[in-house]
Design a protein around this motif. Structure first.
Motif, PDB file in Angstrom:
ATOM      1  N   LYS A 202       0.816  -1.221   0.000  1.00 25.22           N
ATOM      2  CA  LYS A 202       0.000   0.000   0.000  1.00 25.22           C
ATOM      3  C   LYS A 202       0.850   1.272   0.000  1.00 25.22           C
ATOM      4  O   LYS A 202       0.452   2.289  -0.558  1.00 25.22           O
ATOM      5  CB  LYS A 202      -0.981   0.003   1.176  1.00 25.22           C
ATOM      6  CG  LYS A 202      -0.350  -0.030   2.525  1.00 25.22           C
ATOM      7  CD  LYS A 202      -1.418  -0.115   3.601  1.00 25.22           C
ATOM      8  CE  LYS A 202      -0.758  -0.189   4.967  1.00 25.22           C
ATOM      9  NZ  LYS A 202      -1.732  -0.381   6.036  1.00 25.22           N
ATOM     10  N   GLU A 203       2.062   1.213   0.600  1.00 24.22           N
ATOM     11  CA  GLU A 203       2.912   2.407   0.605  1.00 24.22           C
ATOM     12  C   GLU A 203       3.323   2.772  -0.817  1.00 24.22           C
ATOM     13  O   GLU A 203       3.285   3.930  -1.214  1.00 24.22           O
ATOM     14  CB  GLU A 203       4.174   2.179   1.460  1.00 24.22           C
ATOM     15  CG  GLU A 203       3.936   2.062   2.941  1.00 24.22           C
ATOM     16  CD  GLU A 203       3.470   0.679   3.335  1.00 24.22           C
ATOM     17  OE1 GLU A 203       3.480  -0.232   2.469  1.00 24.22           O
ATOM     18  OE2 GLU A 203       3.067   0.503   4.498  1.00 24.22           O
ATOM     19  N   GLN A 204       3.715   1.747  -1.587  1.00 23.29           N
ATOM     20  CA  GLN A 204       4.140   2.021  -2.956  1.00 23.29           C
ATOM     21  C   GLN A 204       2.948   2.428  -3.819  1.00 23.29           C
ATOM     22  O   GLN A 204       3.063   3.253  -4.719  1.00 23.29           O
ATOM     23  CB  GLN A 204       4.841   0.801  -3.563  1.00 23.29           C
ATOM     24  CG  GLN A 204       5.497   1.127  -4.895  1.00 23.29           C
ATOM     25  CD  GLN A 204       6.351   0.003  -5.432  1.00 23.29           C
ATOM     26  OE1 GLN A 204       6.459  -1.056  -4.807  1.00 23.29           O
ATOM     27  NE2 GLN A 204       6.960   0.216  -6.582  1.00 23.29           N
ATOM     28  N   HIS A 207       2.328   5.967  -3.158  1.00 23.97           N
ATOM     29  CA  HIS A 207       3.380   6.741  -3.816  1.00 23.97           C
ATOM     30  C   HIS A 207       3.087   6.880  -5.309  1.00 23.97           C
ATOM     31  O   HIS A 207       3.191   7.956  -5.896  1.00 23.97           O
ATOM     32  CB  HIS A 207       4.723   6.024  -3.594  1.00 23.97           C
ATOM     33  CG  HIS A 207       5.899   6.762  -4.129  1.00 23.97           C
ATOM     34  ND1 HIS A 207       6.561   6.361  -5.261  1.00 23.97           N
ATOM     35  CD2 HIS A 207       6.513   7.892  -3.708  1.00 23.97           C
ATOM     36  CE1 HIS A 207       7.549   7.202  -5.509  1.00 23.97           C
ATOM     37  NE2 HIS A 207       7.542   8.142  -4.584  1.00 23.97           N
ATOM     38  N   ASP A 237      10.504  10.709  -2.216  1.00 21.96           N
ATOM     39  CA  ASP A 237      10.508   9.299  -1.805  1.00 21.96           C
ATOM     40  C   ASP A 237      10.806   8.357  -2.958  1.00 21.96           C
ATOM     41  O   ASP A 237      10.630   7.140  -2.826  1.00 21.96           O
ATOM     42  CB  ASP A 237       9.134   8.930  -1.215  1.00 21.96           C
ATOM     43  CG  ASP A 237       8.854   9.719   0.047  1.00 21.96           C
ATOM     44  OD1 ASP A 237       9.819  10.205   0.645  1.00 21.96           O
ATOM     45  OD2 ASP A 237       7.670   9.841   0.416  1.00 21.96           O
ATOM     46  N   HIS A 241      11.272   3.411  -3.597  1.00 20.31           N
ATOM     47  CA  HIS A 241      10.517   2.410  -4.354  1.00 20.31           C
ATOM     48  C   HIS A 241      11.130   2.040  -5.706  1.00 20.31           C
ATOM     49  O   HIS A 241      10.758   1.029  -6.289  1.00 20.31           O
ATOM     50  CB  HIS A 241       9.096   2.933  -4.594  1.00 20.31           C
ATOM     51  CG  HIS A 241       8.371   3.280  -3.328  1.00 20.31           C
ATOM     52  ND1 HIS A 241       7.947   2.326  -2.438  1.00 20.31           N
ATOM     53  CD2 HIS A 241       8.022   4.481  -2.792  1.00 20.31           C
ATOM     54  CE1 HIS A 241       7.356   2.916  -1.409  1.00 20.31           C
ATOM     55  NE2 HIS A 241       7.394   4.220  -1.598  1.00 20.31           N
TER      56      HIS A 241
END
Ligand SMILES: [Zn+2]
Length: 363
Positions: A202-204, A207, A237, A241
């Protein structure tokens, strides 16, 4: 190309005679193009050299290795190029026969354009964002998936349905060598996030969503500032990734808000519109005979986007519903959604259906 420009300078400027005997003053506003074309016409260093940004003095870092020759890491205090220094540096480049902050010579555009360089340079969204950066990050995401997941993702992308007026479907990532910018646009703006729900943490995913930067609220007066805020977060960020993809095309996007503020709709009308208009220059082939209609068509889209009744900000903030767009739901719409849900799912929980799942991912 230089001969065409010389013709413009000598024959057309300052007044163009018309058939009825009147004379018309022609103004040359700016130059739009992809990076290789701009580099040539501006007599500038390419993305493999130092100081290759047309707008600022960012010093790229040589990292070597495949796909990572130069990296443009995020910097907080970027120094922008000034119009007078821009020309002086280009003259110094001729005198010294050296690269002076990216300049290799003095461009003929200094004498032609009515808006001084570098303010009249418009980078092409279609090439910079879609055909370059979007394709690169998707190919890297794809390469990091297991072979079984790659097959599933390709199958899902190939079977994604679009309304008939989209004209083009989207391609599987394994077919990206032949992908068109329009197909990447459809993938990026409409289908990427729902399809990636199953493949990315979910973080990527969040992003990636900040890169896409689209939505209803992006079209009001805060478009440029909102887009920049989201993009800065994405840029900062990026190395978390992706590996070695902070290249010139990513950095150029940092200046998109400035382009939008300076040129308004020209900075995106010039992308898909110009592809329709010019066809293949190398083959002297024009994309269409209907130039006037196409210009009107793209301006109408822009007009429609900008001519919306202003939202009541207070009430619209109260109605924000997370990831869903604001809509005026009617009972007919809810029935359609419920019916569609029954066709594709047996879970009997239509109330949990989200706008993303309606799009073909809730199975
Ligand atoms: Zn820059």
């Amino acid at each position: 190309m230089n001969r065409i420009l010389e013709f413009c300078l000598v024959r057309i400027l300052p007044l163009l005679p018309l058939r009825n005997g009147n004379k018309c003053k022609v103004s040359f506003y700016g130059i739009i193009g992809d990076c290789p074309a701009l580099k040539l016409i501006l007599e500038f260093i390419g993305h493999t050299g130092y100081y290759s940004c047309f707008y600022c003095y960012i010093h790229d870092v040589h990292v070597g290795g495949r796909g990572g020759k130069r990296q443009y890491y995020h910097e907080n205090n970027i120094k922008l190029r000034h119009e007078q220094r821009y020309e002086l540096e280009s003259i110094r480049a001729i005198e010294s026969s050296n690269n002076i902050y990216g300049h290799l010579g003095r461009s003929l555009l200094h004498d032609l354009l009515d808006i001084p360089l570098p303010h009249s340079i418009i980078v092409d969204y279609l090439h910079v964002s879609l055909l370059r950066h979007t394709r690169c990050i998707l190919q890297q995401i794809y390469a990091k998936l297991s072979p079984a997941k790659r097959i599933i993702l390709d199958q899902r992308l190939r079977s994604q349905k679009f309304p008939h007026f989209f004209n083009r479907k989207i391609r599987a990532v394994s077919d990206f060598s032949f992908i068109k910018a329009t197909e990447l646009k459809n993938l990026l703006l409409y289908a990427l996030i729902p399809h990636m729900l199953y493949f990315l943490p979910k973080e990527q995913l969040a992003h990636l969503a900040s890169y896409i930067i689209h939505g209803k609220k992006c079209f009001d007066d805060n478009t440029s500032s909102m887009s920049k805020e989201l993009f800065l977060k994405y840029y900062q960020d990026h190395s978390v990734h992706y590996d070695d993809l902070q290249n010139l095309v990513l950095h150029l996007r940092l200046h998109f808000n400035q382009l939008f503020d300076n040129h308004g709709s020209l900075c995106y009308l010039g992308t898909f519109g110009q592809e329709d208009l010019i066809g293949a220059i190398g083959k002297s082939h024009h994309g269409t005979r209907f130039h006037g209609q196409l210009i009107a068509y793209h301006y109408e889209i822009d007009f429609a986007l900008r001519n919306k009744t202003p939202l009541n900000r207070a009430s619209s903030i109260e109605n924000i519903d997370g990831p869903l767009d604001e809509v005026n739901e009617t009972s007919d719409m809810l029935q359609d959604v419920t019916q569609h849900h029954r066709m594709i799912c047996n879970c009997n929980k239509p109330e949990q259906l989200t706008s993303l799942s309606v799009y073909g991912e809730h199975d």
